[in-house]
Motif scaffolding. Sequence first.
Motif, mmCIF file in Angstrom:
data_model
loop_
_atom_site.group_PDB
_atom_site.id
_atom_site.type_symbol
_atom_site.label_atom_id
_atom_site.label_comp_id
_atom_site.label_asym_id
_atom_site.label_seq_id
_atom_site.Cartn_x
_atom_site.Cartn_y
_atom_site.Cartn_z
ATOM 1 N N GLY A 199 0.802 -1.219 0.000
ATOM 2 C CA GLY A 199 0.000 0.000 0.000
ATOM 3 C C GLY A 199 0.830 1.261 0.000
ATOM 4 O O GLY A 199 0.385 2.316 0.476
ATOM 5 N N LYS A 200 2.059 1.158 -0.529
ATOM 6 C CA LYS A 200 2.959 2.321 -0.550
ATOM 7 C C LYS A 200 3.322 2.702 -1.982
ATOM 8 O O LYS A 200 4.480 2.976 -2.302
ATOM 9 N N ALA A 201 2.284 2.722 -2.845
ATOM 10 C CA ALA A 201 2.501 3.031 -4.261
ATOM 11 C C ALA A 201 2.484 4.525 -4.542
ATOM 12 O O ALA A 201 2.350 4.943 -5.697
ATOM 13 N N VAL A 202 2.584 5.325 -3.483
ATOM 14 C CA VAL A 202 2.677 6.778 -3.640
ATOM 15 C C VAL A 202 3.818 7.275 -2.761
ATOM 16 O O VAL A 202 4.260 6.579 -1.857
ATOM 17 N N GLY A 203 4.286 8.468 -3.070
ATOM 18 C CA GLY A 203 5.353 9.037 -2.259
ATOM 19 C C GLY A 203 6.715 8.930 -2.917
ATOM 20 O O GLY A 203 6.891 8.278 -3.949
ATOM 21 N N THR A 204 7.696 9.561 -2.291
ATOM 22 C CA THR A 204 9.052 9.644 -2.841
ATOM 23 C C THR A 204 9.741 8.288 -2.998
ATOM 24 O O THR A 204 10.349 8.026 -4.045
ATOM 25 N N PRO A 205 9.699 7.393 -1.999
ATOM 26 C CA PRO A 205 10.384 6.091 -2.159
ATOM 27 C C PRO A 205 9.897 5.321 -3.377
ATOM 28 O O PRO A 205 10.702 4.775 -4.137
ATOM 29 N N TYR A 206 8.574 5.282 -3.572
ATOM 30 C CA TYR A 206 8.026 4.544 -4.720
ATOM 31 C C TYR A 206 8.414 5.230 -6.026
ATOM 32 O O TYR A 206 8.787 4.566 -6.997
ATOM 33 N N ARG A 207 8.328 6.564 -6.049
ATOM 34 C CA ARG A 207 8.659 7.314 -7.264
ATOM 35 C C ARG A 207 10.131 7.129 -7.629
ATOM 36 O O ARG A 207 10.481 6.927 -8.800
ATOM 37 N N LEU A 208 10.993 7.192 -6.617
ATOM 38 C CA LEU A 208 12.432 7.009 -6.850
ATOM 39 C C LEU A 208 12.715 5.607 -7.371
ATOM 40 O O LEU A 208 13.494 5.427 -8.325
ATOM 41 N N ASN A 209 12.078 4.601 -6.758
ATOM 42 C CA ASN A 209 12.272 3.221 -7.217
ATOM 43 C C ASN A 209 11.766 3.042 -8.642
ATOM 44 O O ASN A 209 12.371 2.303 -9.429
ATOM 45 N N SER A 210 10.663 3.720 -8.983
ATOM 46 C CA SER A 210 10.111 3.628 -10.337
ATOM 47 C C SER A 210 11.099 4.147 -11.372
ATOM 48 O O SER A 210 11.267 3.557 -12.443
ATOM 49 N N ILE A 211 11.761 5.256 -11.038
ATOM 50 C CA ILE A 211 12.738 5.852 -11.958
ATOM 51 C C ILE A 211 13.941 4.921 -12.132
ATOM 52 O O ILE A 211 14.388 4.657 -13.257
ATOM 53 N N VAL A 212 14.468 4.420 -10.998
ATOM 54 C CA VAL A 212 15.623 3.506 -11.055
ATOM 55 C C VAL A 212 15.229 2.212 -11.763
ATOM 56 O O VAL A 212 16.008 1.663 -12.554
ATOM 57 N N ASN A 213 14.022 1.739 -11.498
ATOM 58 C CA ASN A 213 13.526 0.516 -12.117
ATOM 59 C C ASN A 213 13.483 0.655 -13.637
ATOM 60 O O ASN A 213 13.945 -0.226 -14.367
#
Length: 241
Positions: free
Chosen positions: A156-170
């Motif tokens: 349930g943590k698909a929002v916020g900086t950690p998820y966004r950062l991981n999305s970019i690196v991913n």
Amino acid sequence: MELSSVILTTGSSVGFFRLVNTGFRNLPTPESACRNAWKWRNISTSFVHSGITAIWAVLCFFLHPQMAEDLIETHSVFSHALVSFSIGYFIYDFLDMVANQKLTQSWELLFHHVVVITCFGLSVLSSRYVGFAVVALLVEINSVFLHLRQMLRMAGKAVGTPYRLNSIVNLGTYVVFRINTLAWMTRWLVLNRDNVPLLAYTLGSVGMAIMTAMNIVLFCRLLRSDFLKSSARETKKEKEM
């Protein structure tokens, strides 16, 4: 490695990942992931495999750089063990999905695993193309972030900086370690077709074609889910202001 060593390494790997999965069963599960606890454990186990394999694959080329110059014959026991270890994981994951998931939901991954087990199995049994198999395992560098993305969404943590950062690196590692690696492997296979027996060349070509198609589809899904939809939502918010 002798056949007995290959069987021992592969079998031990199957047992190891079974224990890892059991370990996650005994750890706290995020409340939002409890409705599909099996999937949470499966992805967490895959995350562990990706982390181990990513580091191991890089070390194979770092400790034995000669392998990069000859992907057919040259390899170390260390790299041979890595491929055997990964076969064990894919066998474990195949059995885990067959036992816990409907075929209609998992047939793509099951098919992927059959292709990988077949190609890697040919490599370890013949002691040839081990370097090529290790190159293929470099995609696990991206899989670390791919599995982490799934875990964040299930938690349930698909929002916020950690998820966004991981999305970019991913997405970045996806291009570098999946698409580029597959393209390089395909090019290598074509350039070295005279040095590769017909059976191995056919198996490799079919496997590469399947992997490339599956990865392009997954890339489009990731791009649409993590970037295009979020951009659309931001645009809608700006219009409402």
